[in-house]
Design an enzyme around this catalytic site. Structure first.
Site, mmCIF file in Angstrom:
data_model
loop_
_atom_site.group_PDB
_atom_site.id
_atom_site.type_symbol
_atom_site.label_atom_id
_atom_site.label_comp_id
_atom_site.label_asym_id
_atom_site.label_seq_id
_atom_site.Cartn_x
_atom_site.Cartn_y
_atom_site.Cartn_z
ATOM 1 N N PHE A 1 17.705 77.815 43.715
ATOM 2 C CA PHE A 1 16.399 78.077 43.091
ATOM 3 C C PHE A 1 15.969 79.528 43.219
ATOM 4 O O PHE A 1 15.134 79.999 42.448
ATOM 5 C CB PHE A 1 15.325 77.144 43.672
ATOM 6 C CG PHE A 1 14.653 77.659 44.922
ATOM 7 C CD1 PHE A 1 15.233 77.470 46.164
ATOM 8 C CD2 PHE A 1 13.438 78.336 44.861
ATOM 9 C CE1 PHE A 1 14.623 77.949 47.314
ATOM 10 C CE2 PHE A 1 12.816 78.813 46.003
ATOM 11 C CZ PHE A 1 13.417 78.616 47.236
ATOM 12 N N LYS A 2 16.534 80.245 44.197
ATOM 13 C CA LYS A 2 16.092 81.628 44.404
ATOM 14 C C LYS A 2 16.358 82.501 43.183
ATOM 15 O O LYS A 2 15.713 83.525 42.994
ATOM 16 C CB LYS A 2 16.737 82.204 45.651
ATOM 17 C CG LYS A 2 16.248 81.493 46.911
ATOM 18 C CD LYS A 2 16.603 82.222 48.181
ATOM 19 C CE LYS A 2 15.968 81.560 49.398
ATOM 20 N NZ LYS A 2 16.556 80.226 49.672
ATOM 21 N N ASP A 3 17.336 82.107 42.339
ATOM 22 C CA ASP A 3 17.615 82.868 41.125
ATOM 23 C C ASP A 3 16.379 82.991 40.238
ATOM 24 O O ASP A 3 16.202 83.996 39.556
ATOM 25 C CB ASP A 3 18.693 82.164 40.286
ATOM 26 C CG ASP A 3 20.088 82.374 40.866
ATOM 27 O OD1 ASP A 3 20.332 83.446 41.463
ATOM 28 O OD2 ASP A 3 20.924 81.463 40.707
ATOM 29 N N MET B 1 14.141 85.664 41.594
ATOM 30 C CA MET B 1 14.893 86.909 41.777
ATOM 31 C C MET B 1 15.255 87.563 40.448
ATOM 32 O O MET B 1 15.247 88.783 40.336
ATOM 33 C CB MET B 1 16.152 86.581 42.582
ATOM 34 C CG MET B 1 16.645 87.695 43.428
ATOM 35 S SD MET B 1 15.532 88.163 44.778
ATOM 36 C CE MET B 1 16.282 87.340 46.151
#
Ligand SMILES: *Cc1c(COP(=O)(O)O)cnc(C)c1O
Length: 469
Positions: free
Chosen positions: A112-114, A117
């Site tokens: 999920f950090k994509d 980011m």
């Protein structure tokens, strides 16, 4: 919109100013001075928007010092099918009649950090170009954050990334993912040490103020409010997909570590999104579960922090938690400052008098999932619902089942895809997780990585030789 510090000691500043800074000058975290309100009417107008359009609407409430047309361009470049492997960007997938999975892991690094980011990479490049600055991002990673940062900043103008990773401690998939990047502004440093030693080198260099200023060091850690604001978008997106009409409630369950993901859910709820419950799911490192169930916040020592099979939730303290406490104590910066003073002196603080408010006023409840729970949940959901969960999302589903209510959709955030953590999948179901088709050739690509001794001077020297002004 202006931003203030949770500890009350900084004059309000614009979004662009908090974007490039880490902590506020008084040691606190940046928060918006007011919480934008979204009416039921506006919400219903948003039903027809695609993901990039919705992101533009929501982010423009928080980012008022960048023209909306430019924000639209940044959102379109961040959220499209050349970057995300699904036409919806964030698909909603039914697990059974009550639980939906919110597919946050269709980005380049399968976590999920994509989502935040990718936006951060584009807005960094935009703001740096406007200010005529360059930035050298220095970080340490044991997997998820570092690779998401590299995929977001690859090829961006004005930014270099120096990412330290522990030699011999990354999975084959993680190595292939990071080290196969050939972009000239990405530097993978494989350090002969463990993750904590990589982190110590980063801290030593960031605390060397002369070095930091001469070489324009920066960070992309989870306390950056730009990341929180980009995460608020998918709570609205998921609500719009899961409901038909105004006022319908849903609940969310969030596999949590540093409290960044679920803090965005809290913000969405404060903005008026009809969220009934925000369920905090932790692994054995249950600092947050303990707080929400008792009102006592008691971070752990590194030696009491377990290495678990949901490793991205192995935290000793929750860096974004201070932002929620700021709201809990009615935005009283002096009170927050005093609480963190108590924390420094006594190792914990006690807000048990406010514990009933956590659910009654803010919708928070919490639960724990252990290694055995994780394995059992992965196996059971695979056998009954033919859905293969990653270990972190499995922690979420395990805790979500304890809080499902009739007639209220329960949305569990999928924080990674199982291919990233195939050893645990093998243990749970006796076979490895499938690698998504578009990544099947990854491990055969040439890798670009520099192996070096675990020594601050060696890393500093390498950076000086590779930074071009
Ligand atoms: C980062 C991460 C988490 C924890 O998210 P927080 O924002 O730190 O609470 C959970 N699962 C995965 C796979 C992650 O990468």
């Amino acid at each position: 919109m202006k931003y203030v510090s949770t500890r009350g000691g900084v004059a309000p500043v614009e979004f662009s100013a908090v974007l490039l800074e880490g902590l506020a000058r008084d040691g606190g975290l940046a928060m918006p001075q007011t919480i934008p309100q979204v009416s039921a009417e506006t919400l219903s107008q948003w039903r027809s928007l695609n993901y990039a359009q919705l992101a533009t609407e929501i982010l423009s409430l928080f980012i008022t010092d960048i023209p909306k047309e430019d924000l639209r361009d940044l959102c379109e470049r961040s959220y499209n099918t050349s970057i995300f492997n699904h036409p919806d960007i964030v698909p909603l997938k039914p697990l059974d009649a009550q639980i939906h999975i919110v597919g946050l892991s269709e980005g380049p690094t399968l976590a999920f950090k994509d989502i935040a980011m990718q936006f951060l990479g584009n807005i960094f490049e935009y703001v740096l170009a406007k200010q005529g600055c360059t930035l050298n991002i220095l970080g340490a990673t044991s997997g998820d954050t570092g690779s998401a940062a590299e995929y977001a900043l690859r090829g961006k103008k004005g930014v270099n990334v120096f990412m330290l990773s522990p030699y011999g401690r990354m999975s084959e998939f993680q190595r292939a993912q990071m080290y196969s990047l050939q972009d000239k502004n990405i530097f993978n440093l494989s350090v002969k040490g463990v993750f904590d030693e990589c982190q110590d080198i980063v801290k030593a260099l960031a605390n060397d103020l002369t070095f930091k200023e001469t070489y324009h060091l920066g960070a992309v850690n989870s306390i950056n409010f730009a990341r929180i604001s980009a995460q608020i978008v998918y709570y609205f997106w998921a609500w719009l997909r899961a409901t038909q009409k105004a006022g319908e409630q849903v609940s969310f369950t969030v596999p949590s570590g540093n409290f960044g993901n679920i803090l965005a859910g809290h913000m969405a709820r404060m903005m008026g999104l009809p969220i009934r419950r925000l369920v905090v799911a932790t692994n054995e490192n249950n600092v947050l579960e303990e707080f929400f169930n008792t009102g006592v916040y008691r971070p752990r020592q590194p030696e009491q922090t377990y290495a678990t099979s949901s490793p991205s939730m192995d935290i000793s303290k929750a860096s974004n938690f201070e932002r929620f406490v700021y709201h809990l104590v009615n935005e009283d910066g002096q009170k927050v400052k005093a609480l963190w003073q108590t924390l420094a002196e006594e190792g914990q603080f006690d807000l048990s008098a406010l514990q009933p408010e956590l659910e009654a006023k803010f919708g928070f409840v919490a639960g724990v999932s252990t290694h055995q729970d994780r394995l059992a949940t992965i196996k059971q959901e695979y056998e009954t619902n033919h859905y293969l969960l990653d270990p972190h999302t499995a922690d979420g589903v395990k805790v979500a089942r304890e809080y499902v209510e009739e007639g209220i959709p329960m949305l569990v955030l999928e924080t990674a895809l199982p291919a990233k953590f195939t050893e645990t999948i093998q243990e749970a179901i006796g076979q490895p997780a499938p690698i998504p088709a578009h990544l099947s050739g990854l491990k055969d690509l040439p890798q670009r990585v520099e192996v070096m001794d675990c020594d601050v001077a060696v890393v500093r020297d390498y950076m000086i030789r590779h930074i071009t002004h």
